[in-house]
Design a protein around this motif. Sequence first.
Motif, mmCIF file in Angstrom:
data_model
loop_
_atom_site.group_PDB
_atom_site.id
_atom_site.type_symbol
_atom_site.label_atom_id
_atom_site.label_comp_id
_atom_site.label_asym_id
_atom_site.label_seq_id
_atom_site.Cartn_x
_atom_site.Cartn_y
_atom_site.Cartn_z
ATOM 1 N N ARG A 1 -19.585 -31.740 21.847
ATOM 2 C CA ARG A 1 -18.419 -32.327 21.176
ATOM 3 C C ARG A 1 -17.106 -31.944 21.874
ATOM 4 N NH1 ARG A 1 -17.104 -30.761 16.190
ATOM 5 N NH2 ARG A 1 -18.007 -28.673 16.392
ATOM 6 N N PHE A 2 -17.053 -30.746 22.407
ATOM 7 C CA PHE A 2 -15.841 -30.250 23.057
ATOM 8 C C PHE A 2 -16.047 -30.209 24.570
ATOM 9 C CE2 PHE A 2 -14.031 -27.422 19.406
ATOM 10 C CZ PHE A 2 -14.162 -28.485 18.530
ATOM 11 N N THR A 3 -14.944 -30.419 25.309
ATOM 12 C CA THR A 3 -14.994 -30.363 26.771
ATOM 13 C C THR A 3 -13.772 -29.654 27.304
ATOM 14 O OG1 THR A 3 -16.188 -32.478 26.843
ATOM 15 C CG2 THR A 3 -15.194 -31.698 28.894
ATOM 16 N N ILE A 4 -13.998 -28.688 28.180
ATOM 17 C CA ILE A 4 -12.895 -27.979 28.831
ATOM 18 C C ILE A 4 -12.666 -28.597 30.204
ATOM 19 C CG2 ILE A 4 -14.392 -26.194 29.849
ATOM 20 C CD1 ILE A 4 -12.102 -24.187 29.354
ATOM 21 N N CYS B 1 -3.119 -25.987 27.459
ATOM 22 C CA CYS B 1 -2.692 -24.607 27.668
ATOM 23 C C CYS B 1 -1.982 -24.553 29.010
ATOM 24 C CB CYS B 1 -3.878 -23.665 27.656
ATOM 25 S SG CYS B 1 -3.482 -21.969 28.141
ATOM 26 N N ALA B 2 -0.676 -24.398 28.963
ATOM 27 C CA ALA B 2 0.126 -24.345 30.177
ATOM 28 C C ALA B 2 0.379 -22.894 30.563
ATOM 29 C CB ALA B 2 1.446 -25.067 29.958
ATOM 30 N N ALA B 3 0.114 -22.572 31.810
ATOM 31 C CA ALA B 3 0.281 -21.199 32.294
ATOM 32 C C ALA B 3 1.571 -21.074 33.092
ATOM 33 C CB ALA B 3 -0.899 -20.804 33.150
ATOM 34 N N SER B 4 2.144 -19.891 33.044
ATOM 35 C CA SER B 4 3.419 -19.650 33.739
ATOM 36 C C SER B 4 3.218 -19.391 35.220
ATOM 37 C CB SER B 4 4.142 -18.467 33.106
ATOM 38 O OG SER B 4 3.341 -17.301 33.200
ATOM 39 N N ALA C 1 -2.680 -28.891 39.538
ATOM 40 C CA ALA C 1 -1.300 -29.231 39.895
ATOM 41 C C ALA C 1 -0.334 -28.900 38.772
ATOM 42 C CB ALA C 1 -1.213 -30.700 40.264
ATOM 43 N N LYS C 2 -0.815 -28.978 37.537
ATOM 44 C CA LYS C 2 0.042 -28.720 36.383
ATOM 45 C C LYS C 2 -0.184 -27.332 35.799
ATOM 46 C CE LYS C 2 0.359 -33.585 35.036
ATOM 47 N NZ LYS C 2 0.140 -34.576 33.952
ATOM 48 N N ASN C 3 -1.055 -26.545 36.421
ATOM 49 C CA ASN C 3 -1.364 -25.209 35.901
ATOM 50 C C ASN C 3 -1.724 -25.264 34.420
ATOM 51 O OD1 ASN C 3 -0.831 -23.999 38.385
ATOM 52 N ND2 ASN C 3 1.337 -23.796 37.913
ATOM 53 N N THR C 4 -2.568 -26.201 34.084
ATOM 54 C CA THR C 4 -2.883 -26.460 32.686
ATOM 55 C C THR C 4 -4.387 -26.586 32.488
ATOM 56 O OG1 THR C 4 -0.771 -27.602 32.367
ATOM 57 C CG2 THR C 4 -2.497 -28.038 30.750
ATOM 58 N N GLU D 1 0.013 -22.849 24.281
ATOM 59 C CA GLU D 1 -0.859 -23.916 23.790
ATOM 60 C C GLU D 1 -0.040 -24.987 23.076
ATOM 61 O OE1 GLU D 1 -3.170 -19.995 22.883
ATOM 62 O OE2 GLU D 1 -1.109 -20.745 22.747
ATOM 63 N N SER D 2 -0.568 -26.185 23.085
ATOM 64 C CA SER D 2 0.026 -27.295 22.341
ATOM 65 C C SER D 2 -1.062 -28.310 22.037
ATOM 66 C CB SER D 2 1.167 -27.943 23.126
ATOM 67 O OG SER D 2 0.687 -28.468 24.350
ATOM 68 N N GLY D 3 -0.735 -29.245 21.152
ATOM 69 C CA GLY D 3 -1.664 -30.327 20.855
ATOM 70 C C GLY D 3 -2.396 -30.216 19.543
ATOM 71 N N GLY D 4 -2.199 -29.108 18.836
ATOM 72 C CA GLY D 4 -2.859 -28.972 17.550
ATOM 73 C C GLY D 4 -2.262 -29.904 16.515
ATOM 74 N N GLY D 5 -2.926 -29.979 15.360
ATOM 75 C CA GLY D 5 -2.428 -30.835 14.304
ATOM 76 C C GLY D 5 -3.466 -31.063 13.240
ATOM 77 N N LEU D 6 -3.187 -32.045 12.396
ATOM 78 C CA LEU D 6 -4.076 -32.413 11.296
ATOM 79 C C LEU D 6 -4.814 -33.698 11.676
ATOM 80 C CD1 LEU D 6 -5.063 -32.177 8.340
ATOM 81 C CD2 LEU D 6 -3.019 -33.476 7.683
ATOM 82 N N VAL D 7 -6.128 -33.672 11.512
ATOM 83 C CA VAL D 7 -6.940 -34.828 11.856
ATOM 84 C C VAL D 7 -8.069 -34.956 10.843
ATOM 85 C CG1 VAL D 7 -8.431 -33.508 13.412
ATOM 86 C CG2 VAL D 7 -8.145 -35.974 13.760
ATOM 87 N N GLN D 8 -8.516 -36.164 10.610
ATOM 88 C CA GLN D 8 -9.639 -36.375 9.712
ATOM 89 C C GLN D 8 -10.960 -36.061 10.405
ATOM 90 O OE1 GLN D 8 -9.262 -40.432 8.241
ATOM 91 N NE2 GLN D 8 -8.205 -39.689 6.414
ATOM 92 N N ALA D 9 -11.930 -35.718 9.615
ATOM 93 C CA ALA D 9 -13.267 -35.462 10.146
ATOM 94 C C ALA D 9 -13.737 -36.671 10.955
ATOM 95 C CB ALA D 9 -14.235 -35.165 9.026
ATOM 96 N N GLY D 10 -14.323 -36.383 12.118
ATOM 97 C CA GLY D 10 -14.762 -37.438 13.015
ATOM 98 C C GLY D 10 -13.738 -37.808 14.064
#
Length: 126
Positions: free
Chosen positions: A67-70, A22-25, A75-78, A6-15
């Motif tokens: 609010r969330f979308t998967i 998620c990259a798979a091998s 092509a990128k196995n992601t 996984e990647s892309g996490g971090g600190l963000v303000q509300a809103g």
Amino acid sequence: QVELVESGGGLVQAGGSLRLSCAASERTSEFYYMAWFRQAPGKERVFVVGMRWSGTSTGYADSVRGRFTISRDNAKNTVFLQMNSLKPEDTAVYYCAATRSRSSGIPRITRGYPYWGQGTQVTVSS
């Protein structure tokens, strides 16, 4: 051996928004279901969203629906998790999970997935 990163996490303000990856091998089309779970401090790991790899079925936890979308990129196995309108209660470690098991519905429990990533931290400040 299957690896999910996984990647892309971090600190963000509300809103605000974040996009997790998620990259798979191996070819993600080999998995029947893929999903995102999250675990807040001192709490159990819970289901957030899952999808059948064919794209014919998705399922969302009530707390994130709308609010969330998967999504996926074969092509990128992601697999991606687009998170919008983030709230402080979305703060957690987010995990990617996968299974080859062809169950009748998207598993919403951790034991439904044998393959897991190491997690990425998402922190939403108020």
